[in-house]
Scaffold this motif. Structure first.
Motif, PDB file in Angstrom:
ATOM      1  N   ILE B 157       0.853  -1.196   0.000  1.00  0.00           N
ATOM      2  CA  ILE B 157       0.000   0.000   0.000  1.00  0.00           C
ATOM      3  C   ILE B 157       0.884   1.240   0.000  1.00  0.00           C
ATOM      4  N   ASN B 158       1.963   1.163   0.774  1.00  0.00           N
ATOM      5  CA  ASN B 158       2.888   2.295   0.809  1.00  0.00           C
ATOM      6  C   ASN B 158       3.437   2.593  -0.572  1.00  0.00           C
ATOM      7  N   PHE B 159       3.727   1.548  -1.318  1.00  0.00           N
ATOM      8  CA  PHE B 159       4.209   1.734  -2.694  1.00  0.00           C
ATOM      9  C   PHE B 159       3.164   2.486  -3.506  1.00  0.00           C
ATOM     10  N   LEU B 160       1.900   2.032  -3.389  1.00  0.00           N
ATOM     11  CA  LEU B 160       0.837   2.637  -4.184  1.00  0.00           C
ATOM     12  C   LEU B 160       0.624   4.101  -3.822  1.00  0.00           C
ATOM     13  N   ILE B 161       0.571   4.393  -2.511  1.00  0.00           N
ATOM     14  CA  ILE B 161       0.288   5.784  -2.151  1.00  0.00           C
ATOM     15  C   ILE B 161       1.475   6.675  -2.462  1.00  0.00           C
ATOM     16  N   ASN B 162       2.643   6.088  -2.538  1.00  0.00           N
ATOM     17  CA  ASN B 162       3.797   6.896  -2.913  1.00  0.00           C
ATOM     18  C   ASN B 162       3.802   7.223  -4.391  1.00  0.00           C
ATOM     19  N   LYS B 163       3.285   6.308  -5.177  1.00  0.00           N
ATOM     20  CA  LYS B 163       3.395   6.465  -6.623  1.00  0.00           C
ATOM     21  C   LYS B 163       2.208   7.172  -7.244  1.00  0.00           C
ATOM     22  N   THR B 164       1.032   6.934  -6.714  1.00  0.00           N
ATOM     23  CA  THR B 164      -0.134   7.537  -7.358  1.00  0.00           C
ATOM     24  C   THR B 164      -0.894   8.408  -6.377  1.00  0.00           C
ATOM     25  N   ASN B 165      -1.151   9.608  -6.825  1.00  0.00           N
ATOM     26  CA  ASN B 165      -1.873  10.550  -5.985  1.00  0.00           C
ATOM     27  C   ASN B 165      -3.266  10.040  -5.650  1.00  0.00           C
ATOM     28  N   ALA B 166      -3.891   9.321  -6.608  1.00  0.00           N
ATOM     29  CA  ALA B 166      -5.252   8.855  -6.393  1.00  0.00           C
ATOM     30  C   ALA B 166      -5.316   8.005  -5.128  1.00  0.00           C
ATOM     31  N   TYR B 167      -4.391   7.057  -5.004  1.00  0.00           N
ATOM     32  CA  TYR B 167      -4.382   6.209  -3.818  1.00  0.00           C
ATOM     33  C   TYR B 167      -4.071   7.026  -2.574  1.00  0.00           C
ATOM     34  N   PHE B 168      -3.118   7.932  -2.723  1.00  0.00           N
ATOM     35  CA  PHE B 168      -2.707   8.725  -1.575  1.00  0.00           C
ATOM     36  C   PHE B 168      -3.885   9.501  -1.005  1.00  0.00           C
ATOM     37  N   TYR B 169      -4.554  10.261  -1.884  1.00  0.00           N
ATOM     38  CA  TYR B 169      -5.665  11.066  -1.392  1.00  0.00           C
ATOM     39  C   TYR B 169      -6.834  10.180  -0.977  1.00  0.00           C
ATOM     40  N   GLY B 170      -7.016   9.080  -1.706  1.00  0.00           N
ATOM     41  CA  GLY B 170      -8.083   8.151  -1.355  1.00  0.00           C
ATOM     42  C   GLY B 170      -7.917   7.655   0.067  1.00  0.00           C
ATOM     43  N   ILE B 171      -6.722   7.163   0.364  1.00  0.00           N
ATOM     44  CA  ILE B 171      -6.496   6.603   1.694  1.00  0.00           C
ATOM     45  C   ILE B 171      -6.489   7.688   2.756  1.00  0.00           C
ATOM     46  N   LEU B 172      -5.962   8.860   2.372  1.00  0.00           N
ATOM     47  CA  LEU B 172      -5.959   9.983   3.310  1.00  0.00           C
ATOM     48  C   LEU B 172      -7.388  10.355   3.675  1.00  0.00           C
ATOM     49  N   ALA B 173      -8.251  10.471   2.651  1.00  0.00           N
ATOM     50  CA  ALA B 173      -9.646  10.836   2.886  1.00  0.00           C
ATOM     51  C   ALA B 173     -10.335   9.754   3.719  1.00  0.00           C
ATOM     52  N   PHE B 174     -10.059   8.509   3.381  1.00  0.00           N
ATOM     53  CA  PHE B 174     -10.689   7.383   4.072  1.00  0.00           C
ATOM     54  C   PHE B 174     -10.353   7.403   5.568  1.00  0.00           C
ATOM     55  N   THR B 175      -9.048   7.496   5.873  1.00  0.00           N
ATOM     56  CA  THR B 175      -8.667   7.488   7.282  1.00  0.00           C
ATOM     57  C   THR B 175      -9.148   8.754   7.975  1.00  0.00           C
ATOM     58  N   GLY B 176      -9.085   9.877   7.255  1.00  0.00           N
ATOM     59  CA  GLY B 176      -9.567  11.132   7.827  1.00  0.00           C
ATOM     60  C   GLY B 176     -11.027  10.994   8.230  1.00  0.00           C
ATOM     61  N   ALA B 177     -11.813  10.421   7.330  1.00  0.00           N
ATOM     62  CA  ALA B 177     -13.233  10.244   7.604  1.00  0.00           C
ATOM     63  C   ALA B 177     -13.430   9.348   8.821  1.00  0.00           C
ATOM     64  N   LEU B 178     -12.649   8.267   8.880  1.00  0.00           N
ATOM     65  CA  LEU B 178     -12.766   7.349  10.005  1.00  0.00           C
ATOM     66  C   LEU B 178     -12.466   8.061  11.324  1.00  0.00           C
ATOM     67  N   VAL B 179     -11.384   8.855  11.309  1.00  0.00           N
ATOM     68  CA  VAL B 179     -10.993   9.541  12.533  1.00  0.00           C
ATOM     69  C   VAL B 179     -12.090  10.509  12.958  1.00  0.00           C
ATOM     70  N   LEU B 180     -12.634  11.254  11.987  1.00  0.00           N
ATOM     71  CA  LEU B 180     -13.693  12.218  12.294  1.00  0.00           C
ATOM     72  C   LEU B 180     -14.903  11.508  12.889  1.00  0.00           C
ATOM     73  N   MET B 181     -15.327  10.424  12.227  1.00  0.00           N
ATOM     74  CA  MET B 181     -16.508   9.709  12.694  1.00  0.00           C
ATOM     75  C   MET B 181     -16.276   9.132  14.078  1.00  0.00           C
ATOM     76  N   GLU B 182     -15.037   8.739  14.298  1.00  0.00           N
ATOM     77  CA  GLU B 182     -14.678   8.191  15.599  1.00  0.00           C
ATOM     78  C   GLU B 182     -14.813   9.260  16.683  1.00  0.00           C
ATOM     79  N   THR B 183     -14.226  10.433  16.397  1.00  0.00           N
ATOM     80  CA  THR B 183     -14.221  11.470  17.433  1.00  0.00           C
ATOM     81  C   THR B 183     -15.626  11.993  17.701  1.00  0.00           C
TER      82      THR B 183
END
Lengths: 253, 489
Positions: B157-183
């Motif tokens: 996954i680290n390879f993917l998020i390093n190479k493609t912005n789509a994965y990077f922002y996708g995973i960033l948004a995903f975890t961000g959403a999770l953290v927000l919903m959690e809090t």
């Protein structure tokens, strides 16, 4: 006027360069030829105070380069890609050098407009950082960068290497023009004997760190240089052969 | 395959690591032993520690409840630290190697990384302890296998998020959403995460999930490389779009603005300095660790220590690599029409400006009381007035070249890191604590703060003397520095 006075450079007590005396008058175009390891780049690095001379000194327009920084305002150089800033575009690089040499953006632009042919549309407006450019284009940027700010001494190490044939011809024209107008002293090194003889008024041959020939360029110079290096090559083959022979003898003996 | 491995071995043997001086090598090995040792010990002991400390029957449940954070943190650290294999593929393209083989080899090689070995050092002994403690063999094995798959999935996954912005922002948004919903308590992922991790143990067939995740990520990376497997493709370095920002507004600050402009370009356009700036931004929050804990409240030394970092993050992390930042074009800087002093002064103003900005950003710390905020202010004064000069001076002793556009690798890239830096760190961090602590013990808290702040002001007054002294030191080491920066890396 640049004077070399008894300069020598040693690495671990091995002498890689030794020049007892050499004077380069102002405005001369000076060529340096020699095989790999002959000491060309070492000499240029000494001119720029990038390495410390073991003995002796170089005096450029009255300034001992290893003692004062005052030679910097009138000296410029392009030795290798470590003279380029990889994360800048060509324009930004030229403005950077310009600013260091007290030239405004407009003055730099004006100078650059004179290099349209030389750039061949591959340098300016490229939306590319220098680190992503081809070796040849990097070289063009470096050479032109060394001409910004009316330097009195211009040092170019292997300027013809990596350039395409058209650009080589243009570079020769450029250097000749600078020499004719006596704008600056040009110091050039090259492996290409033809280019050097065409551009330089004077050629010094270095061999194992020592000047072995000092020629005022004429019609006959190219032939002379070619003959010299051909002879060197023959000598070396002979030496190698004799070494081989002696090895063979040892083996059979 | 064998040939590729032998080539890589040569590359490794002849790499800078083996040519580095002994001290650094020992440091690296010590680091390995330290982190590896901690992981091992934790692997063996954590079961019993948790059992004792928390008084629970099933420590595995507790471990499982933390694993989601572990893996997220792991991914984050990987993103910042793990160097992807930049293989020089050009020579292989025309040689009789099958592409499949090269890609497989390349991917396998990413597996042999400190970031994959470290978790294993924990999970292997931990699983053995589980078996000893009578956990079911099948379940423990499936749990262990799941962990293994997740570790390596993270690797890919680290390879993917390093190479493609789509994965990077996708995973960033995903975890961000999770953290927000959690809090905000909308959806508590951690509760479900528990269940998932427990399931790996309780329902062995669930192991299918991590195995397929590993397979999926592997395939994605494989396809990605396959598609880009050309000289101008993925694993060779790519050309970037240029940034439009040229910071011309700095021109009005004259010569100094001109150097600042270039330094800002250096920071924004190169991977390594960007990394450093991000890290130094995180230091702003360093105080939170200490100020929120009651045990530190009365340990003023620690508070002083933390406060230095709050405003000095950039100063310490960026400043220690002056002049290595300019190592790639140091010869130009040394032969162009620049005076050494102006160059140093510009670096100094960059660092102090950043200090000042951090100080302004640290104003919310007033929340923790004036006492702490005054300490931050005192620390800022020390950073600006003294630390900036000490850091610059330390730079003169640092002759490790640095590749600007490459990430720092944990343990395999020690570029621009030297033992001298460790030594110069001592006055930077211990100095302010002493300056504060002695008057604090003799008189009172205020006296300590005042001494700290005063030392900074004195430093500022002596700016010219300091700069001249530092310039001399730089001049003296000039040839050595040029030669060191010139070494091929």
């Amino acid at each position: 006027m640049i004077t070399i006075d008894n300069i020598s450079k040693e690495y671990n007590t091995v002498e890689v360069l030794r020049i007892d005396e050499l004077n380069i008058p102002e405005g001369q175009s000076f060529g340096l030829v020699g095989n790999n390891g002959a000491g060309k780049t070492t000499l240029f690095s000494l001119f720029l105070d990038l390495i410390q001379p073991t003995r002796g000194q170089i005096n450029s327009h009255g300034i001992v380069v290893s003692e004062s920084e005052e030679w910097k305002p009138f000296t410029s150089a392009f030795i290798d890609e470590s003279f380029l800033i990889g994360y800048l575009t060509a324009e930004e690089y030229f403005y950077f050098i310009g600013e260091l040499r007290g030239r405004t953006k407009e003055q730099v632009d004006e100078l650059l407009s004179g290099f349209k042919d030389f750039f061949h549309g591959e340098i300016l407006d490229q939306k590319k950082y220098l680190r992503d450019m081809s070796k040849g284009n990097q070289k063009k940027v470096g050479i032109v960068g060394a001409l910004i700010g009316d330097p009195k001494v211009i040092i170019l190490d292997e300027p013809f290497a990596n350039l395409d044939p058209t650009t080589q011809i243009r570079l020769k024209q450029l250097l000749k023009k600078i020499t004719e107008e006596r704008q600056a002293t040009i110091l050039v090194s090259s492996h290409d004997l033809m280019h050097v003889t065409e551009v330089c008024e004077r050629i010094v041959v270095l061999e194992s760190g020592r000047p072995v020939k000092d020629i005022k360029t004429s019609e006959a110079t190219l032939k002379e240089l070619e003959a010299y290096f051909a002879e060197r090559s023959e000598q070396e083959t002979e030496n190698a052969d004799s070494v081989e022979e002696s090895n063979d003898e040892q083996q059979t003996g | 395959m064998k040939k590729l491995i032998s080539l890589a071995w040569k590359g490794f043997r002849r790499s800078s690591y083996f040519q580095m001086n002994l001290a650094i090598r020992i440091l690296i090995i010590l680091g390995f032993i330290y982190f590896g040792g901690i992981a091992l010990i934790m692997g063996v002991a954590s079961f019993y520690i948790i059992k004792k400390a928390m008084d629970v029957d099933d420590p595995l449940m507790i471990v499982n409840s933390f694993l989601i954070y572990w893996f997220l943190a792991d991914l984050l650290i990987r993103f910042f630290m793990q160097q992807l294999p930049v293989m020089n593929i050009k020579p292989y393209l025309i040689l009789p190697f099958r592409r499949r083989k090269i890609i497989r080899y390349l991917l396998t090689r990413t597996g042999v990384s400190f970031f994959n070995i470290l978790p294993l050092l924990f999970f292997v002994p931990f699983s053995i302890v589980l078996l000893i403690e009578g956990y079911s063999i099948v379940s423990t094995l499936t749990w262990f296998l799941s962990m293994l798959c997740l570790v390596f999935s993270n690797n890919f996954i680290n390879f993917l998020i390093n190479k493609t912005n789509a994965y990077f922002y996708g995973i960033l948004a995903f975890t961000g959403a999770l953290v927000l919903m959690e809090t905000y308590g909308v959806f508590k992922i951690t509760e479900y995460a528990d269940d998932v991790f427990n399931a790996f143990y309780e329902q062995p067939y669930v192991v299918i999930l991590p195995v397929s995740l590993l397979y999926l990520t592997y395939k994605l990376v494989y396809n990605y490389i396959r598609k880009h497997f050309y000289v101008d493709g993925a694993i060779s370095k790519k050309e970037e779009k240029i940034s439009k920002r040229d910071f011309t507004w700095l021109d009005r600050f004259g010569k100094m603005g001109f150097f600042l402009k270039n330094d800002l370009k250096l920071i924004t356009r190169n991977v390594r300095p960007r990394q450093v700036v991000l890290m130094s931004f995180l230091f702003l929050f360093y105080g939170l660790i200490f100020y929120t804990q009651d045990i530190y409240r009365d340990m003023q030394g620690f508070i002083a220590f933390a406060s230095i970092f709050v405003t000095g993050g950039f100063l310490l992390s960026f400043g220690q690599y002056v002049p290595a930042w300019d190592s790639e074009y140091y010869k130009l800087m040394m032969s162009q029409n620049i005076s050494y002093k102006k160059y140093l002064e510009s670096k100094w103003s960059l660092m102090t400006t950043a200090c000042f900005l951090s100080f302004i950003l640290s104003i919310p710390y007033i929340y923790f009381g004036w006492e702490i905020f005054s300490m931050i202010a005192g620390g800022a004064a020390f950073n600006i007035g003294l630390n900036s000069f000490i850091t610059l001076y330390g730079g003169a002793l640092n002759r490790q070249p640095m590749k600007l556009n490459e990430k720092a690798k944990a343990f395999s890239n020690t570029q621009a890191f030297s033992p001298t830096q460790l030594i110069i760190t001592i006055p930077k961090l211990v100095g302010p604590i002493i300056l504060f602590y002695i008057p604090y013990k003799i008189f009172n808290y205020e006296a300590g703060i005042i001494t700290l702040a005063a030392s900074g002001i004195v430093g500022l007054l002596l700016k010219n003397q300091f700069l001249n002294f530092i310039e001399k030191t730089y001049q003296k080491g000039k040839y050595k520095t040029i030669a060191a920066f010139d070494e091929k890396q």
